[in-house]
Scaffold this motif. Structure first.
Motif, PDB file in Angstrom:
ATOM      1  N   GLY A  41       5.263  -7.148   2.149  1.00 23.71           N
ATOM      2  CA  GLY A  41       4.625  -5.845   2.214  1.00 23.71           C
ATOM      3  C   GLY A  41       5.187  -4.947   3.306  1.00 23.71           C
ATOM      4  O   GLY A  41       5.477  -3.773   3.050  1.00 23.71           O
ATOM      5  N   ASN A  61      -0.297 -12.216  -4.213  1.00 21.90           N
ATOM      6  CA  ASN A  61      -0.390 -13.209  -3.135  1.00 21.90           C
ATOM      7  C   ASN A  61       0.923 -13.333  -2.378  1.00 21.90           C
ATOM      8  O   ASN A  61       1.866 -13.957  -2.846  1.00 21.90           O
ATOM      9  CB  ASN A  61      -0.795 -14.574  -3.702  1.00 21.90           C
ATOM     10  N   GLU A  63       2.496 -13.282   1.982  1.00 23.37           N
ATOM     11  CA  GLU A  63       2.215 -13.327   3.414  1.00 23.37           C
ATOM     12  C   GLU A  63       3.292 -12.525   4.136  1.00 23.37           C
ATOM     13  O   GLU A  63       4.418 -12.481   3.668  1.00 23.37           O
ATOM     14  CB  GLU A  63       2.235 -14.779   3.920  1.00 23.37           C
ATOM     15  N   MET A  65       1.417  -9.799   4.545  1.00 23.44           N
ATOM     16  CA  MET A  65       0.614  -8.736   3.943  1.00 23.44           C
ATOM     17  C   MET A  65       0.581  -8.968   2.434  1.00 23.44           C
ATOM     18  O   MET A  65       1.614  -8.987   1.787  1.00 23.44           O
ATOM     19  CB  MET A  65       1.246  -7.363   4.248  1.00 23.44           C
ATOM     20  N   ASP A  66      -0.607  -9.149   1.879  1.00 23.69           N
ATOM     21  CA  ASP A  66      -0.690  -9.374   0.428  1.00 23.69           C
ATOM     22  C   ASP A  66      -0.551  -8.053  -0.331  1.00 23.69           C
ATOM     23  O   ASP A  66      -0.523  -6.973   0.264  1.00 23.69           O
ATOM     24  CB  ASP A  66      -1.974 -10.112   0.055  1.00 23.69           C
ATOM     25  N   LEU A  68      -2.599  -6.456  -2.226  1.00 26.91           N
ATOM     26  CA  LEU A  68      -3.755  -5.575  -2.113  1.00 26.91           C
ATOM     27  C   LEU A  68      -3.700  -4.767  -0.813  1.00 26.91           C
ATOM     28  O   LEU A  68      -3.978  -3.567  -0.807  1.00 26.91           O
ATOM     29  CB  LEU A  68      -5.041  -6.404  -2.191  1.00 26.91           C
ATOM     30  N   SER A  69      -3.313  -5.410   0.275  1.00 29.34           N
ATOM     31  CA  SER A  69      -3.174  -4.696   1.558  1.00 29.34           C
ATOM     32  C   SER A  69      -2.046  -3.667   1.476  1.00 29.34           C
ATOM     33  O   SER A  69      -2.175  -2.555   2.003  1.00 29.34           O
ATOM     34  CB  SER A  69      -2.893  -5.680   2.689  1.00 29.34           C
ATOM     35  N   LEU A  70      -0.955  -4.039   0.818  1.00 25.06           N
ATOM     36  CA  LEU A  70       0.154  -3.098   0.615  1.00 25.06           C
ATOM     37  C   LEU A  70      -0.335  -1.888  -0.182  1.00 25.06           C
ATOM     38  O   LEU A  70      -0.069  -0.743   0.184  1.00 25.06           O
ATOM     39  CB  LEU A  70       1.308  -3.787  -0.110  1.00 25.06           C
ATOM     40  N   ARG A  72      -3.364  -0.698  -0.432  1.00 27.77           N
ATOM     41  CA  ARG A  72      -4.254   0.127   0.404  1.00 27.77           C
ATOM     42  C   ARG A  72      -3.465   0.990   1.386  1.00 27.77           C
ATOM     43  O   ARG A  72      -3.817   2.144   1.631  1.00 27.77           O
ATOM     44  CB  ARG A  72      -5.242  -0.760   1.151  1.00 27.77           C
ATOM     45  N   GLU A  73      -2.409   0.416   1.950  1.00 28.32           N
ATOM     46  CA  GLU A  73      -1.548   1.183   2.872  1.00 28.32           C
ATOM     47  C   GLU A  73      -0.900   2.360   2.140  1.00 28.32           C
ATOM     48  O   GLU A  73      -0.840   3.471   2.665  1.00 28.32           O
ATOM     49  CB  GLU A  73      -0.460   0.287   3.475  1.00 28.32           C
ATOM     50  N   ASP A  96     -10.510 -10.097  -7.874  1.00 26.74           N
ATOM     51  CA  ASP A  96      -9.172  -9.527  -7.626  1.00 26.74           C
ATOM     52  C   ASP A  96      -9.013  -8.187  -8.344  1.00 26.74           C
ATOM     53  O   ASP A  96      -8.567  -7.201  -7.762  1.00 26.74           O
ATOM     54  CB  ASP A  96      -8.061 -10.457  -8.133  1.00 26.74           C
ATOM     55  N   ALA A 103      -8.973  -0.142  -4.935  1.00 27.35           N
ATOM     56  CA  ALA A 103      -7.908   0.248  -4.012  1.00 27.35           C
ATOM     57  C   ALA A 103      -6.906   1.202  -4.658  1.00 27.35           C
ATOM     58  O   ALA A 103      -6.101   1.820  -3.961  1.00 27.35           O
ATOM     59  CB  ALA A 103      -7.186  -0.994  -3.487  1.00 27.35           C
TER      60      ALA A 103
END
Length: 153
Positions: A41, A61, A63, A65-66, A68-70, A72-73, A96, A103
Motif C-alpha cells: 500500500g 490482505n 502487510e 497496509m491492507d 482497505l487502508s489503501l 481509505r487513504e 469485508d 470506504a
C-alpha cells in the motif's frame, strides 16, 4: 495518418509477484498494456502521487497496509479520490464487503478471476459517476479528457 491510441495506466497492488504478473498479463490482453505493479500500500500511494492512474486493482490482505487502508487513504485525498478502485481476494465475507463499500470500493473480484470477469468489472467501474465533496477537484469529464480510451470500455 491516425494518431496512436493511448492506453490509460493501471496500478496493480499485490504482495504476490505471480499474481502481479498474471493481472498485468490479463490487463494487456484486454487493451491496457501500461500497467505498473507494486507489492504494498505505501508503495502504491507513492506511485499514485507521482503518476495519475486510470484504475487501481488491489489485494485486500497485505502487510503493512491492507487494501482497505489503501482505499481509505485514496478516498481521503482530494487529488486521488476519483481513481477507480477494485479490491481482489480469494474470499470475501459480508463484513469485508460492507467495510470496503463504505470506504468507497468500486468493485470486488474473487481470485482467481478470468478475462470475462475482469472486463465486466472494468465496465462497471469505468462508467461510474465521480465522487463529490463540497468542492470536487476531479470530475468524470476530467478523467475522460485525461484518458480518452476509458469511454471505449
Amino acid at each position: 495518418m491516425s494518431e496512436p491510441i493511448e492506453h490509460p495506466p493501471i496500478l496493480i497492488v499485490d504482495e504476490q509477484e505471480k499474481l502481479l504478473r498474471l493481472v498485468a498479463m490479463l490487463m494487456s490482453r484486454i487493451g491496457f498494456p501500461d500497467v505498473d505493479g507494486v507489492s504494498s500500500g505505501p508503495e502504491a500511494l507513492e506511485k499514485m502521487r507521482q503518476r495519475r492512474y486510470a484504475l487501481v486493482i488491489s489485494d485486500l490482505n497485505m502487510e503493512p497496509m491492507d487494501g482497505l487502508s489503501l482505499l481509505r487513504e485514496i478516498r481521503g485525498d482530494d487529488t486521488l479520490m476519483n481513481t477507480p478502485f477494485i479490491l481482489t481476494e480469494s474470499s470475501f465475507d459480508f463484513e469485508d464487503i460492507n467495510l470496503a463499500h463504505q470506504a468507497g470500493a468500486d468493485a470486488f473480484i474473487l481470485k482467481p478471476f478470468d478475462i470475462a470477469v475482469l472486463k465486466n468489472k472494468l465496465k462497471q467501474v469505468i462508467n461510474r459517476k465521480p465522487r463529490k465533496r463540497e468542492a470536487p477537484i476531479a470530475t468524470q469529464s476530467t478523467l475522460e479528457q485525461e484518458f480518452p480510451m476509458l469511454g471505449k470500455y
